[in-house]
Design a protein around this motif. Structure first.
Motif, PDB file in Angstrom:
ATOM      1  N   LEU A  98      21.581 -68.578  22.396  1.00 35.48           N
ATOM      2  CA  LEU A  98      20.813 -67.384  22.063  1.00 35.48           C
ATOM      3  C   LEU A  98      19.684 -67.774  21.114  1.00 35.48           C
ATOM      4  O   LEU A  98      19.764 -68.787  20.428  1.00 35.48           O
ATOM      5  CB  LEU A  98      21.716 -66.342  21.393  1.00 35.48           C
ATOM      6  N   PHE A  99      18.641 -66.943  21.068  1.00 31.38           N
ATOM      7  CA  PHE A  99      17.539 -67.200  20.147  1.00 31.38           C
ATOM      8  C   PHE A  99      17.915 -66.608  18.788  1.00 31.38           C
ATOM      9  O   PHE A  99      17.990 -65.381  18.651  1.00 31.38           O
ATOM     10  CB  PHE A  99      16.248 -66.569  20.686  1.00 31.38           C
ATOM     11  N   PRO A 100      18.167 -67.445  17.789  1.00 34.63           N
ATOM     12  CA  PRO A 100      18.747 -66.946  16.535  1.00 34.63           C
ATOM     13  C   PRO A 100      17.795 -66.067  15.724  1.00 34.63           C
ATOM     14  O   PRO A 100      18.241 -65.331  14.854  1.00 34.63           O
ATOM     15  CB  PRO A 100      19.096 -68.218  15.766  1.00 34.63           C
ATOM     16  N   HIS A 101      16.494 -66.161  16.012  1.00 31.47           N
ATOM     17  CA  HIS A 101      15.537 -65.383  15.229  1.00 31.47           C
ATOM     18  C   HIS A 101      15.279 -64.016  15.836  1.00 31.47           C
ATOM     19  O   HIS A 101      14.409 -63.286  15.373  1.00 31.47           O
ATOM     20  CB  HIS A 101      14.224 -66.149  15.085  1.00 31.47           C
ATOM     21  N   MET A 102      16.024 -63.669  16.885  1.00 32.12           N
ATOM     22  CA  MET A 102      15.850 -62.362  17.512  1.00 32.12           C
ATOM     23  C   MET A 102      17.192 -61.633  17.526  1.00 32.12           C
ATOM     24  O   MET A 102      18.238 -62.264  17.606  1.00 32.12           O
ATOM     25  CB  MET A 102      15.391 -62.527  18.964  1.00 32.12           C
ATOM     26  N   TYR A 143      21.912 -59.659  14.743  1.00 30.71           N
ATOM     27  CA  TYR A 143      21.427 -61.014  15.013  1.00 30.71           C
ATOM     28  C   TYR A 143      22.596 -61.872  15.507  1.00 30.71           C
ATOM     29  O   TYR A 143      23.746 -61.602  15.157  1.00 30.71           O
ATOM     30  CB  TYR A 143      20.817 -61.621  13.749  1.00 30.71           C
ATOM     31  N   PRO A 144      22.303 -62.901  16.311  1.00 31.99           N
ATOM     32  CA  PRO A 144      23.368 -63.735  16.867  1.00 31.99           C
ATOM     33  C   PRO A 144      24.350 -64.256  15.813  1.00 31.99           C
ATOM     34  O   PRO A 144      25.548 -64.328  16.068  1.00 31.99           O
ATOM     35  CB  PRO A 144      22.601 -64.889  17.522  1.00 31.99           C
ATOM     36  N   ALA A 145      23.841 -64.582  14.616  1.00 27.83           N
ATOM     37  CA  ALA A 145      24.729 -65.132  13.587  1.00 27.83           C
ATOM     38  C   ALA A 145      25.841 -64.157  13.215  1.00 27.83           C
ATOM     39  O   ALA A 145      26.861 -64.568  12.675  1.00 27.83           O
ATOM     40  CB  ALA A 145      23.921 -65.509  12.349  1.00 27.83           C
ATOM     41  N   HIS A 146      25.635 -62.878  13.503  1.00 32.04           N
ATOM     42  CA  HIS A 146      26.639 -61.884  13.130  1.00 32.04           C
ATOM     43  C   HIS A 146      27.497 -61.444  14.308  1.00 32.04           C
ATOM     44  O   HIS A 146      28.189 -60.425  14.226  1.00 32.04           O
ATOM     45  CB  HIS A 146      25.946 -60.665  12.481  1.00 32.04           C
ATOM     46  N   LYS A 152      28.370 -63.231  21.723  1.00 31.14           N
ATOM     47  CA  LYS A 152      27.161 -64.028  21.970  1.00 31.14           C
ATOM     48  C   LYS A 152      27.024 -64.339  23.457  1.00 31.14           C
ATOM     49  O   LYS A 152      25.943 -64.202  24.034  1.00 31.14           O
ATOM     50  CB  LYS A 152      27.238 -65.359  21.213  1.00 31.14           C
TER      51      LYS A 152
ATOM     52  N   GLN B 120      17.708 -74.518  22.795  1.00 35.12           N
ATOM     53  CA  GLN B 120      16.692 -73.463  22.670  1.00 35.12           C
ATOM     54  C   GLN B 120      15.610 -73.641  23.728  1.00 35.12           C
ATOM     55  O   GLN B 120      15.173 -72.684  24.369  1.00 35.12           O
ATOM     56  CB  GLN B 120      16.091 -73.476  21.266  1.00 35.12           C
ATOM     57  N   GLN B 142      11.095 -70.464  14.842  1.00 33.85           N
ATOM     58  CA  GLN B 142      12.240 -71.042  14.145  1.00 33.85           C
ATOM     59  C   GLN B 142      11.817 -72.248  13.310  1.00 33.85           C
ATOM     60  O   GLN B 142      12.304 -72.448  12.193  1.00 33.85           O
ATOM     61  CB  GLN B 142      13.302 -71.473  15.149  1.00 33.85           C
ATOM     62  N   LYS B 145      10.082 -71.345   9.908  1.00 31.00           N
ATOM     63  CA  LYS B 145      10.994 -70.979   8.828  1.00 31.00           C
ATOM     64  C   LYS B 145      11.501 -72.215   8.100  1.00 31.00           C
ATOM     65  O   LYS B 145      11.616 -72.223   6.882  1.00 31.00           O
ATOM     66  CB  LYS B 145      12.195 -70.217   9.387  1.00 31.00           C
ATOM     67  N   GLY B 220      19.356 -63.814   9.550  1.00 31.63           N
ATOM     68  CA  GLY B 220      20.348 -64.386  10.455  1.00 31.63           C
ATOM     69  C   GLY B 220      20.048 -65.794  10.897  1.00 31.63           C
ATOM     70  O   GLY B 220      20.857 -66.439  11.543  1.00 31.63           O
ATOM     71  N   THR B 223      22.126 -70.291  11.708  1.00 26.58           N
ATOM     72  CA  THR B 223      23.320 -70.554  12.496  1.00 26.58           C
ATOM     73  C   THR B 223      22.878 -70.734  13.938  1.00 26.58           C
ATOM     74  O   THR B 223      21.977 -70.061  14.381  1.00 26.58           O
ATOM     75  CB  THR B 223      24.290 -69.359  12.435  1.00 26.58           C
ATOM     76  N   GLY B 225      22.576 -70.078  17.564  1.00 24.44           N
ATOM     77  CA  GLY B 225      22.807 -68.827  18.304  1.00 24.44           C
ATOM     78  C   GLY B 225      23.727 -69.050  19.462  1.00 24.44           C
ATOM     79  O   GLY B 225      23.999 -68.168  20.214  1.00 24.44           O
TER      80      GLY B 225
END
Lengths: 254, 225
Positions: A98-102, A143-146, A152, B120, B142, B145, B220, B223, B225
């Motif tokens: 997954l794209f972690p920033h989305m 977010y994916p981290a959660h 996921k 990714q 990403q 950041k 978030g 981590t 994804g």
């Protein structure tokens, strides 16, 4: 209607042949489970189908069209053409990617928005519908981290579905999950199967393959060693290698 | 015992303020051009085409390995003779520090882009994105950041390095300080005040950067994804 036809597909990594001549025809609505020991070429086969890896020999026909053009006795692929194919083939990865920033919704909208050029309203409606389909409507803004591993992977499935793929590729979709979370992902895939989606599924879940697949392939040494209905391959395998593989997987089941 | 007297310095605050403005203007512009140019250089260097990768590598290495003062002199004194381009001190300084920052940022961008997991790229390509879309939508957001600390460090370094422009008579903060100290015969007070100005701006900027970092971390990222 034939979705995909592979003829004599060969893939080498350096001098090491991973696929040694795969012939396969996939009709619309077929659900094909691909089994095999690690290193048998299962993942590489999937990655050659959407051209994440370029085959060294052989032909891929997608929707009746041969992909690439032949020049000097070698098949050449233009990136633009491959991008077009990938838009029509959904892929679900072992590690979700997954794209972690989305957010979950952002992940699912990304394909329609960026690749298909849909407007935000349209893409969001589609994204929410696909999240609802995999049972995660309430996680749209997470977010994916959660998210848990199972969540996921379901978002990743929704992301693939939002592109309206003619073919879905699953590359060991439950191998990275806690055992407790495998069921929810398999349930989601099963629902897609019942919708009549065409899919190729690399898996170690023999029980799932038995109940959901319409056909089972057993890969060994870069070749399709045996194939047939789930009952044929899983209950009465003809080849010694297939029998050994299935026995090893059943060793600890009750 | 030395008796500190800041009153003469305070009388020339306007000169120092102009100097500070000029320092900030130069630093800001060089950072902006440096980031844009640096991204271009990084993409060229990461390209599979040698005609793009090779010149980018050359520019990066030359500007990373030569002293900034030499580069500055080169653009200000040598460029008019060699290529016939006359430059004001500001322009020469801007060109020097932009390219020099670009060389640095190019390596930061490259490291940032290369630090993004293969998965990714895989996911982006599997959706049907081309390389440019994958870079713009998935990889760079990403990578950027992860680059913020390096970016801040560079901004601070650059602000201090721009003091070199006093040598080609660009009226930056240090140049102004020199002038003020000669007028007031109070060099200790003048340079102390100037050091305080640098400290305030740079420390303020790093506090701001830390807050931005924390906010991004909360969204978030961090981590797989």
């Amino acid at each position: 209607m034939t979705v995909l036809r592979l003829a004599g597909l060969v893939k080498r990594f350096g001098a090491n042949p991973v696929l040694r001549g795969i012939d396969l025809t996939v009709e619309r609505g077929e659900r094909i489970a691909i089994l095999g020991a690690s290193g048998s070429g299962k993942s590489t086969l999937l990655r050659c189908i959407n051209f994440m890896e370029l085959p060294d020999e052989g032909r891929v026909e997608f929707g009746g069209q041969v992909v690439g053009s032949e020049r000097d006795g070698r098949r050449r692929y233009a990136e633009r053409e491959l991008t077009q194919i990938r838009r029509q083939v959904g892929m679900v990865f072992q590690h979700f990617n997954l794209f972690p920033h989305m957010t979950a919704l952002g992940n699912v909208m990304e394909g329609p928005l960026t690749v298909l050029g849909q407007d935000r309203v349209q893409a969001e409606a589609r994204g929410r519908a696909e999240l609802a389909r995999v049972g995660l409507a309430d996680k749209a803004d997470a977010y994916p981290a959660h998210l848990s591993g199972g969540q996921k992977q379901r978002v990743a499935i929704a992301r693939a579905l939002a592109m309206d793929p003619a073919l879905l590729l699953f590359d060991e979709p439950t191998s990275a999950l806690d055992p407790a979370l495998v069921g929810e992902v398999l349930g989601t895939i099963r629902a897609l199967a019942e919708d009549g989606r065409t899919m190729l599924l690399v898996t170690h879940e023999l029980g799932f393959a038995y109940h959901v697949a319409s056909r089972v392939l057993f890969l060994a040494d870069g070749l399709i060693h045996e194939q047939g209905t789930p009952a044929e391959v899983l209950k009465e395998p003809r080849q010694a290698a297939t029998r050994a593989f299935i026995a090893s997987h059943k060793q600890f089941s009750l | 015992m030395y008796r500190w007297d800041f009153a003469p310095v305070a009388a020339h605050l306007d000169l120092l303020a102009i100097g500070l403005f000029n320092t900030l203007r130069l630093t800001g512009a060089a950072l902006a051009f440096g980031v844009a140019l640096g991204l271009g250089l990084a993409l060229m260097r990461l390209s599979r085409r040698p005609w793009a990768a090779w010149p980018a590598g050359l520019v990066i290495e030359v500007f990373r390995t030569t002293p900034p003062l030499v580069q500055l002199f080169w653009f200000y004194f040598a460029a008019p003779l060699v290529v016939g381009v006359e430059m004001t001190p500001y322009l020469a300084a801007l060109v020097t520090f932009s390219i020099q920052s670009a060389a640095f940022f190019a390596e930061v961008f490259r490291a940032g882009i290369e630090s993004i997991e293969r998965g990714q790229w895989d996911a982006a390509r599997a959706l049907g994105m081309n390389r440019g879309q994958a870079l713009r939508r998935i990889v760079l957001p990403q990578a950027v950041k992860r680059m913020i600390p390096a970016f801040m460090e560079r901004a601070i370094e650059l602000m201090k390095t721009t003091t070199l422009v006093a040598t080609i008579s660009y009226a930056d903060l240090l140049f102004a300080a020199n002038e003020v100290s000669q007028k007031t015969f109070r060099p200790l007070e003048t340079y102390t005040a100037v050091a305080l100005a640098y400290f305030t701006v740079i420390y303020g900027a790093s506090l701001l950067a830390r807050r931005i970092e924390l906010r991004l971390a909360r969204s978030g990222e961090g981590t797989v994804g």
